[in-house]
Design a protein around this motif. Structure first.
Motif, PDB file in Angstrom:
ATOM      1  N   TYR A  22       0.832  -1.284   0.115  1.00  0.00           N
ATOM      2  CA  TYR A  22      -0.212   0.176  -0.032  1.00  0.00           C
ATOM      3  C   TYR A  22       0.997   1.136   0.051  1.00  0.00           C
ATOM      4  N   HIS A  23       0.720   2.233  -0.929  1.00  0.00           N
ATOM      5  CA  HIS A  23       1.575   3.325  -1.126  1.00  0.00           C
ATOM      6  C   HIS A  23       0.710   4.590  -0.967  1.00  0.00           C
ATOM      7  N   PRO A  24       0.463   5.475  -0.031  1.00  0.00           N
ATOM      8  CA  PRO A  24      -0.299   6.427   0.183  1.00  0.00           C
ATOM      9  C   PRO A  24      -0.359   7.591  -1.064  1.00  0.00           C
ATOM     10  N   ALA A  25       1.018   7.560  -1.700  1.00  0.00           N
ATOM     11  CA  ALA A  25       1.133   8.590  -2.453  1.00  0.00           C
ATOM     12  C   ALA A  25       0.389   8.470  -3.735  1.00  0.00           C
ATOM     13  N   LEU A  47       4.841   8.024 -18.522  1.00  0.00           N
ATOM     14  CA  LEU A  47       5.029   8.873 -17.364  1.00  0.00           C
ATOM     15  C   LEU A  47       6.278   9.005 -16.911  1.00  0.00           C
ATOM     16  N   LYS A  48       6.594   7.743 -16.655  1.00  0.00           N
ATOM     17  CA  LYS A  48       8.082   7.306 -15.970  1.00  0.00           C
ATOM     18  C   LYS A  48       8.963   7.797 -17.236  1.00  0.00           C
ATOM     19  N   ASP A  49       8.988   7.374 -18.325  1.00  0.00           N
ATOM     20  CA  ASP A  49       9.986   7.654 -19.381  1.00  0.00           C
ATOM     21  C   ASP A  49      10.053   9.008 -19.376  1.00  0.00           C
ATOM     22  N   ILE A  50       8.979   9.874 -19.655  1.00  0.00           N
ATOM     23  CA  ILE A  50       8.796  11.327 -19.812  1.00  0.00           C
ATOM     24  C   ILE A  50       9.670  12.123 -18.657  1.00  0.00           C
ATOM     25  N   TYR A  51       9.255  11.712 -17.353  1.00  0.00           N
ATOM     26  CA  TYR A  51       9.979  12.240 -16.376  1.00  0.00           C
ATOM     27  C   TYR A  51      11.326  12.007 -16.078  1.00  0.00           C
ATOM     28  N   LEU A  69       8.738  19.924  -9.431  1.00  0.00           N
ATOM     29  CA  LEU A  69       8.577  20.767  -8.373  1.00  0.00           C
ATOM     30  C   LEU A  69      10.008  20.798  -7.838  1.00  0.00           C
ATOM     31  N   SER A  70      10.420  21.584  -6.851  1.00  0.00           N
ATOM     32  CA  SER A  70      11.639  21.927  -6.467  1.00  0.00           C
ATOM     33  C   SER A  70      12.362  20.695  -5.588  1.00  0.00           C
ATOM     34  N   GLU A  71      13.274  20.443  -5.658  1.00  0.00           N
ATOM     35  CA  GLU A  71      13.949  19.358  -4.727  1.00  0.00           C
ATOM     36  C   GLU A  71      13.745  19.605  -3.163  1.00  0.00           C
ATOM     37  N   GLY A  72      13.232  18.716  -2.527  1.00  0.00           N
ATOM     38  CA  GLY A  72      13.014  18.989  -1.161  1.00  0.00           C
ATOM     39  C   GLY A  72      11.533  18.937  -0.725  1.00  0.00           C
ATOM     40  N   THR A  73      10.722  19.212  -1.868  1.00  0.00           N
ATOM     41  CA  THR A  73       9.173  19.439  -1.605  1.00  0.00           C
ATOM     42  C   THR A  73       8.641  18.122  -1.456  1.00  0.00           C
ATOM     43  N   ALA A  74       7.910  17.782  -0.565  1.00  0.00           N
ATOM     44  CA  ALA A  74       7.106  16.324  -0.374  1.00  0.00           C
ATOM     45  C   ALA A  74       6.435  15.993  -1.543  1.00  0.00           C
ATOM     46  N   GLU A  75       5.717  16.727  -2.357  1.00  0.00           N
ATOM     47  CA  GLU A  75       5.244  16.092  -3.771  1.00  0.00           C
ATOM     48  C   GLU A  75       5.908  15.767  -4.391  1.00  0.00           C
ATOM     49  N   ARG A  76       7.110  16.007  -4.577  1.00  0.00           N
ATOM     50  CA  ARG A  76       8.443  15.560  -5.577  1.00  0.00           C
ATOM     51  C   ARG A  76       8.575  14.201  -5.172  1.00  0.00           C
ATOM     52  N   GLY A  77       9.165  14.194  -3.884  1.00  0.00           N
ATOM     53  CA  GLY A  77       9.604  12.837  -3.253  1.00  0.00           C
ATOM     54  C   GLY A  77       8.472  11.797  -3.348  1.00  0.00           C
ATOM     55  N   PHE A  79       5.865  11.812  -5.457  1.00  0.00           N
ATOM     56  CA  PHE A  79       5.662  11.708  -7.132  1.00  0.00           C
ATOM     57  C   PHE A  79       6.676  10.593  -7.564  1.00  0.00           C
ATOM     58  N   TYR A  80       8.107  10.857  -7.473  1.00  0.00           N
ATOM     59  CA  TYR A  80       8.984  10.086  -8.021  1.00  0.00           C
ATOM     60  C   TYR A  80       9.131   8.570  -7.302  1.00  0.00           C
ATOM     61  N   THR A  81       8.642   8.559  -5.955  1.00  0.00           N
ATOM     62  CA  THR A  81       8.909   7.468  -5.440  1.00  0.00           C
ATOM     63  C   THR A  81       7.677   6.634  -5.783  1.00  0.00           C
ATOM     64  N   TYR A  82       6.514   7.162  -6.003  1.00  0.00           N
ATOM     65  CA  TYR A  82       5.446   6.311  -6.555  1.00  0.00           C
ATOM     66  C   TYR A  82       5.404   6.119  -8.056  1.00  0.00           C
ATOM     67  N   TYR A  83       5.614   7.015  -8.796  1.00  0.00           N
ATOM     68  CA  TYR A  83       5.345   6.914 -10.317  1.00  0.00           C
ATOM     69  C   TYR A  83       6.751   6.299 -10.994  1.00  0.00           C
ATOM     70  N   THR A  84       7.875   6.560 -10.396  1.00  0.00           N
ATOM     71  CA  THR A  84       9.104   5.974 -11.184  1.00  0.00           C
ATOM     72  C   THR A  84       9.692   5.030 -10.094  1.00  0.00           C
ATOM     73  N   GLY A  85       9.439   4.729  -8.983  1.00  0.00           N
ATOM     74  CA  GLY A  85       9.887   3.588  -8.185  1.00  0.00           C
ATOM     75  C   GLY A  85      11.209   4.250  -7.869  1.00  0.00           C
ATOM     76  N   GLN A  86      11.579   5.559  -7.700  1.00  0.00           N
ATOM     77  CA  GLN A  86      12.972   5.709  -7.437  1.00  0.00           C
ATOM     78  C   GLN A  86      13.020   6.764  -6.211  1.00  0.00           C
ATOM     79  N   THR A  87      13.951   6.804  -5.430  1.00  0.00           N
ATOM     80  CA  THR A  87      13.963   7.906  -4.409  1.00  0.00           C
ATOM     81  C   THR A  87      14.149   9.421  -4.820  1.00  0.00           C
ATOM     82  N   PRO A  88      14.156  10.288  -4.181  1.00  0.00           N
ATOM     83  CA  PRO A  88      14.829  11.476  -4.668  1.00  0.00           C
ATOM     84  C   PRO A  88      16.353  11.530  -4.917  1.00  0.00           C
ATOM     85  N   ALA A  89      16.947  10.877  -4.029  1.00  0.00           N
ATOM     86  CA  ALA A  89      18.611  11.029  -4.294  1.00  0.00           C
ATOM     87  C   ALA A  89      18.725   9.933  -5.680  1.00  0.00           C
ATOM     88  N   GLN A  90      17.970   8.957  -5.865  1.00  0.00           N
ATOM     89  CA  GLN A  90      18.348   8.551  -7.031  1.00  0.00           C
ATOM     90  C   GLN A  90      17.763   9.361  -8.445  1.00  0.00           C
TER      91      GLN A  90
END
Length: 145
Positions: A22-25, A47-51, A69-77, A79-90
């Motif tokens: 279960y992923h709340p994002a 979507l993943k390929d575009i971003y 969105l800028s690095e460090g925003t909760a929404e960005r983290g 989005f990328y975790t849910y839609y690309t499966g990658q962390t903001p650091a990745q």
């Protein structure tokens, strides 16, 4: 006793696995475009390929522009975790490699969901993501299949 412990352990493991699935994002971030945009659906791979800069999205002969969105925003983290499966650091490392090798530039980053909404409304070629509390009639939610 061992059977009981094993059964309890299996139940605990199953519960942990289900909670990780279960992923709340999925309910907390919306992929959106202007209400005037010419499309309403994307596959999750598109979507993943575009971003990640692997491909561009062309709809009716018009190239769609992903916004970030800028690095460090909760929404960005989220989005990328849910839609690309990658962390903001990745994601940061991915774009550092792309820039270094000359293969691409990351999407333009905006400060917050409010600025994302204003940009999406003023540019029907843009694709972005926001916190649901910023959704209004000027935007259309993109269905991700």
């Amino acid at each position: 006793m061992l059977k009981r412990l094993t059964g309890t352990g299996i139940s605990l493991l199953l519960g942990v696995m289900l909670s990780l699935a279960y992923h709340p994002a999925s309910a907390e971030i919306l992929v959106v475009v202007s209400a005037e945009a010419p499309f309403t659906r994307l596959t999750s791979n598109d979507l993943k390929d575009i971003y990640l800069g692997r491909r561009t999205l062309v709809v009716n002969g018009v190239q769609m522009v992903p916004l970030d969105l800028s690095e460090g925003t909760a929404e960005r983290g989220e989005f990328y975790t849910y839609y690309t499966g990658q962390t903001p650091a990745q994601i940061k490392a991915h774009w550092a490699r792309q820039i270094f090798t000359g293969r691409g530039q990351p999407p333009q980053a905006l400060a917050n969901s409010r600025s994302m909404v204003e940009r999406l409304v003023s540019d029907t070629k843009s694709l972005g993501y926001i916190d649901p509390s910023f959704l209004d009639e000027r935007l259309r939610v993109v269905t991700i299949e």
